[in-house]
Design an enzyme around this catalytic site. Structure first.
Site, mmCIF file in Angstrom:
data_model
loop_
_atom_site.group_PDB
_atom_site.id
_atom_site.type_symbol
_atom_site.label_atom_id
_atom_site.label_comp_id
_atom_site.label_asym_id
_atom_site.label_seq_id
_atom_site.Cartn_x
_atom_site.Cartn_y
_atom_site.Cartn_z
ATOM 1 N N GLY A 242 0.775 -1.241 0.000
ATOM 2 C CA GLY A 242 0.000 0.000 0.000
ATOM 3 C C GLY A 242 0.800 1.282 0.000
ATOM 4 N N PRO A 285 4.890 -4.804 -0.902
ATOM 5 C CA PRO A 285 4.756 -3.670 -1.814
ATOM 6 C C PRO A 285 4.606 -4.092 -3.275
ATOM 7 C CG PRO A 285 7.047 -3.943 -1.154
ATOM 8 C CD PRO A 285 6.268 -4.991 -0.412
ATOM 9 N N ARG A 324 -6.948 3.029 -15.057
ATOM 10 C CA ARG A 324 -6.979 3.715 -13.756
ATOM 11 C C ARG A 324 -7.714 5.061 -13.769
ATOM 12 N NH1 ARG A 324 -3.321 5.113 -10.923
ATOM 13 N NH2 ARG A 324 -4.120 4.328 -8.958
ATOM 14 N N CYS A 355 -14.923 3.439 -27.536
ATOM 15 C CA CYS A 355 -16.245 4.062 -27.657
ATOM 16 C C CYS A 355 -16.814 4.283 -26.262
ATOM 17 C CB CYS A 355 -17.166 3.160 -28.466
ATOM 18 S SG CYS A 355 -16.442 2.681 -30.019
#
Ligand code: LLP
Length: 424
Positions: A242, A285, A324, A355
């Protein structure tokens, strides 16, 4: 990455030359940056009281090449599916150094993991633990596990990547004493399935040290409580991943040189205070190892100036190689790689070719004068970009290349239209 005479260079290669050589979109990793991050974890997350384990969370980006790199540093890898397991194993990475996560592992996945002797199974719930125990019996093999708990710590990050709210789907809450009791009673009776310790992952892209320290405190206190209550010796604690990174100049990031020693300091104090004999502390990580090393190059199409007043710069990729922005409203730095120092004059949304109006690479970006055919670079795309790529709208996955100073390695080739037919 450097800028020379208005051009962007990655290692000793001009970015636009790489675009010409490999086509666009192309994903480029700076291997030296990955190594720098790994070395920072190794340097700052160490203790002389217990062994520290840096487990690479491969969901951020997985390929046989990254497995080899992680193996070179004698680190471990965490995976979340049979597909991941298969890839990691096929890369020659030892499964004994793999941690297997997942909130709903299938029987086939668990059976594969147990029969192939995966290092550690991170158990999500009571039901899964029972299945693992049946499989350990079937294969007459010892299975090392950690049990995922939810410590109920709120980390301030996007709601889709928070994992430790009381209503989160992951693990069992430390406040749910009845379930924890059932789980511990199963472990107490079973001699093949061992509980090494508890695991928690509180979320992703966390920049402050406080939630990590709070989570370590809760996990260690919980370890002490369970060890005493059930007289079950626990040797490990897994704090998950994180660690947040900088996407934009204005972003904050988790300073590893500060956060990791602070974590070690408070873990040491807690272990002393509770007189625990913990021999192994794990972190996992993902983003912070590969995120900043990754870079995506696109080619510009036209700039569309809409009647409504908004300007769009079209590029030849988008949500199919980086979802993202669409999923978490993530923002990225965008540059025209042969006009690095030109005056920005126009505000645009850089958008892809799907699209979908949500197919955005980055919103409200200031760019210099651009012509169709210019190469457009998007920075810090190394984590959860290629890993979440799709074939939506018939998009072909881009090639991934690793640059290390003056060397290039094509880690995965560009998908072809023929590849799209391979399932039919
Ligand atoms: N360990 C566990 C159990 C995890 O679930 C995760 C990430 C990690 C470690 C690694 O976290 P990291 O260090 O990379 O933050 N697709 C989202 C991120 C999802 C993270 C899922 N779990 C994104 O693009 O932001």
């Amino acid at each position: 990455m450097t800028i020379k005479e208005n051009h962007l260079y990655i290692g000793s290669f001009k970015a636009s030359d790489l675009a010409k050589r490999y086509g666009t979109p192309v994903i480029i990793y700076d291997e030296e940056e990955i190594k720098k991050q790994i070395e920072a974890f190794i340097k700052y997350f160490k203790s002389n009281k217990y062994q520290t384990h840096i487990v690479y969370a491969s969901k951020a980006y997985l390929s046989p090449y990254i497995c080899q790199l992680i193996d070179d540093y004698q680190m471990e890898i965490d995976v979340v599916s049979l597909g991941d397991l298969y890839l990691v194993e096929s890369s020659g990475f030892p499964l004994s150094k793999v941690l297997f996560h997942g909130n709903n592992k299938s029987l086939a996945e668990l059976e594969y993991a147990v029969s192939h002797k995966v290092g550690i199974l991170v158990v999500d719930n009571y039901d899964e633990l029972m299945t693992i125990m049946e499989l350990a019996e079937k294969y007459q093999t010892v299975v090392n596990t950690m049990f995922r708990i939810n410590p109920g710590i709120e980390a301030s990050t996007h709601e889709y990547i928070q994992t430790s709210l009381l209503s989160s789907k992951f693990g069992e809450s430390i406040f749910d004493e009845e379930t924890i009791d059932k789980v511990m009673k199963l472990y107490e009776k079973n001699h093949l399935v061992h509980l090494l310790g508890f695991h928690a992952h509180i979320g992703s892209q966390i920049v402050s040290e406080k939630p990590f320290i709070a989570s370590a405190k809760t996990l260690i206190e919980f370890t002490k409580k369970i060890q005493d209550q059930y007289n079950y010796k626990l040797s490990a604690v897994n704090l998950g991943g994180g660690f947040g990174i900088k996407y934009l100049d204005s972003d904050e990031e988790c300073d590893l040189s500060h956060t990791l020693p602070k974590m070690i300091e408070s873990i040491d104090e807690l272990i002393n205070e509770y007189e625990l004999s913990i021999s192994d502390i794990y972190i996992e990580p993902g983003r912070s190892i590969v995120g900043k090393a990754g870079f995506t190059l696109y080619q510009a199409g036209i700039i569309k100036r809409t009647y409504g007043g908004k300007n769009f710069l079209f590029v030849d990729g988008g949500m199919t190689d980086n979802i993202r922005p669409a999923l978490y409203q993530a923002k990225y730095t965008v540059k025209i790689v042969d006009k690095m120092e030109d005056e920005p004059i126009l505000k645009v949304d850089v958008v892809g070719k799907c699209c979908e109006s949500g197919d955005i690479v980055s919103k409200d970006v200031m760019i210099p004068m651009v012509s169709k055919g210019d190469y457009v670079g998007v920075f810090v795309t190394g984590a959860y970009g290629y890993a979440m790529a799709s074939n939506y709208n018939g998009a072909l996955k881009p090639p991934v290349i690793f640059v290390s100073n003056d060397k290039i390695k094509v880690v995965s080739r560009k998908e072809s239209v023929k590849d799209l037919m391979k399932l039919y």
